[in-house]
Design an enzyme around this catalytic site. Structure first.
Site, PDB file in Angstrom:
ATOM      1  N   TYR A   1      -0.836 -12.267   3.371  1.00 45.62           N
ATOM      2  CA  TYR A   1      -0.233 -12.204   4.694  1.00 45.62           C
ATOM      3  C   TYR A   1      -0.083 -13.628   5.243  1.00 45.62           C
ATOM      4  CZ  TYR A   1      -1.551  -7.196   4.570  1.00 45.62           C
ATOM      5  OH  TYR A   1      -1.689  -5.870   4.230  1.00 45.62           O
TER       6      TYR A   1
ATOM      7  N   LYS B   1       0.047  -7.165  -2.440  1.00 47.87           N
ATOM      8  CA  LYS B   1       0.336  -6.230  -1.362  1.00 47.87           C
ATOM      9  C   LYS B   1       0.865  -7.040  -0.186  1.00 47.87           C
ATOM     10  CE  LYS B   1      -1.992  -3.018   1.745  1.00 47.87           C
ATOM     11  NZ  LYS B   1      -3.180  -2.250   2.050  1.00 47.87           N
TER      12      LYS B   1
END
Ligand code: FBP
Length: 251
Positions: free
Chosen positions: A145, A176
Site C-alpha cells: 500500500y 495484494k
C-alpha cells in the site's frame, strides 16, 4: 531453490481468500455482534469454500482447532499495526515464520507501505521473511500500500503499478493491492507484476452490485483473485455473495 508450495492456496492459478486482520488494523469498529466472532468467519470460509483464511497470529492460535477442522488453508499475517498513530506509517513484524508454521500456516503475509519514511525498515524485514519462508517452501504474500507524505500527490494508477512491480522485485509470490477503479491501470499493473500474482483487496463495504462489477473488472484485467474482508463478512448474505464471487473467479 526449494519448490514453493503455492498450489496449496491456489486452484488453477487463481483464488479467493477471506481476510480478517481488521481487529488489529482498524479495531472492533469494523465489527458487529455477529462478525466480531472469528468462528463466524471460519464458518463462512468453510461453507463457501474459500481457498484460504488470513489471520493474525492471535486468532490463528486461539481458534486453531476450528481452523484445522475447517480444512481451509491458513495464511498468517506476520506484521500489523493499529490505526491510532497518525504519523508516517510503519508496520513491524509481530510473528515469526517459525510460529506461523507451527500454527499450521501454508503461506505468510506481510504489509509494506511503499513511499513511507519507514519503507526501508519494512523492506528489510520482508527480505528476511521471504528468504526464510522460501527456504521452507512457503509462499509469501505482500500487501503493498503506497502511503505517507511523499506519495500524497502521486497518481493512483502509477502507484498501483509501482506496488505490483515492487512485489516482483522483492520476490513475493503474490501481491495484494487496492484497485483504483481504472481497468487500463490495472492491466498495466498486472503486466508490471509479471510472475508475481496480483490479488485485489475488497475495500470498505459497498453495494453488492458495485462490488460484483468490480470483481468482474479485476478478473478481466488479469488479476488472479481477490483477498476480501469487509465486503463479505459485513454482508447480510455472505454465502450468497461468496458464491457469486467464486463463479466470477473460476468459471
Ligand atoms: P478489505 O477487503 O476489508 O478491504 O480487507 C483488505 C485489507 O488489506 C485487510 O487485510 C486489512 O486489515 C485492511 O484491508 C487494511 O486496510 P487499510 O490499511 O486501508 O485501513
Amino acid at each position: 531453490m526449494k519448490k514453493i508450495k503455492i498450489d496449496k492456496i491456489l486452484k488453477d492459478g487463481k483464488a479467493m481468500f477471506l481476510a480478517y486482520d481488521h481487529g488489529l488494523e482498524h479495531g472492533p469498529t469494523d465489527f458487529d455482534d455477529t462478525d466480531v466472532d472469528p468462528s463466524y468467519i471460519i464458518d463462512i470460509a468453510q461453507k463457501a469454500g474459500y481457498n484460504a483464511l488470513i489471520f493474525q497470529k492471535g486468532i490463528a492460535e486461539k481458534y486453531n482447532e476450528q481452523i484445522k477442522k475447517s480444512k481451509i488453508p491458513l495464511i498468517v499475517k506476520l506484521n500489523g499495526k493499529t490505526n491510532l498513530y497518525k504519523g508516517e506509517p510503519v508496520s513491524r513484524q509481530i510473528c515469526s515464520v517459525k510460529e506461523a508454521l507451527e500454527l499450521g500456516a501454508v503461506a505468510v503475509g506481510y504489509t509494506i507501505y511503499i513511499g513511507s519514511r519507514y519503507e526501508s525498515v519494512m523492506m528489510k524485514e520482508f527480505d528476511e521473511i521471504q528468504e526464510e519462508a522460501h527456504n521452507k517452501g512457503l509462499p509469501v504474500i505482500v500487501w503493498i500500500y503506497p502511503r505517507g507524505k511523499s506519495v500524497e500527490n502521486r497518481a493512483e494508477g502509477e502507484l498501483m503499478a509501482y506496488a505490483a512491480r515492487t512485489a516482483l522485485e522483492l520476490g513475493a509470490d503474490i501481491v495484494k493491492l487496492k484497485y483504483n477503479g481504472n481497468v487500463k491501470d490495472l492491466k498495466w499493473t498486472v503486466k508490471s507484476a509479471e510472475k508475481t500474482k496480483v490479488f485485489i483487496a475488497g475495500g470498505s463495504k459497498e453495494g453488492e452490485k458495485d462490488f460484483i462489477k468490480e470483481v468482474k473488472e479485476m478478473m478481466k484485467a488479469g488479476a488472479a483473485g481477490i483477498a476480501v474482508g469487509r465486503n463479505v463478512w459485513q454482508s447480510d448474505s455472505p454465502l450468497e455473495l461468496s458464491r457469486k464471487i467464486k463463479k466470477i473467479i473460476f468459471d
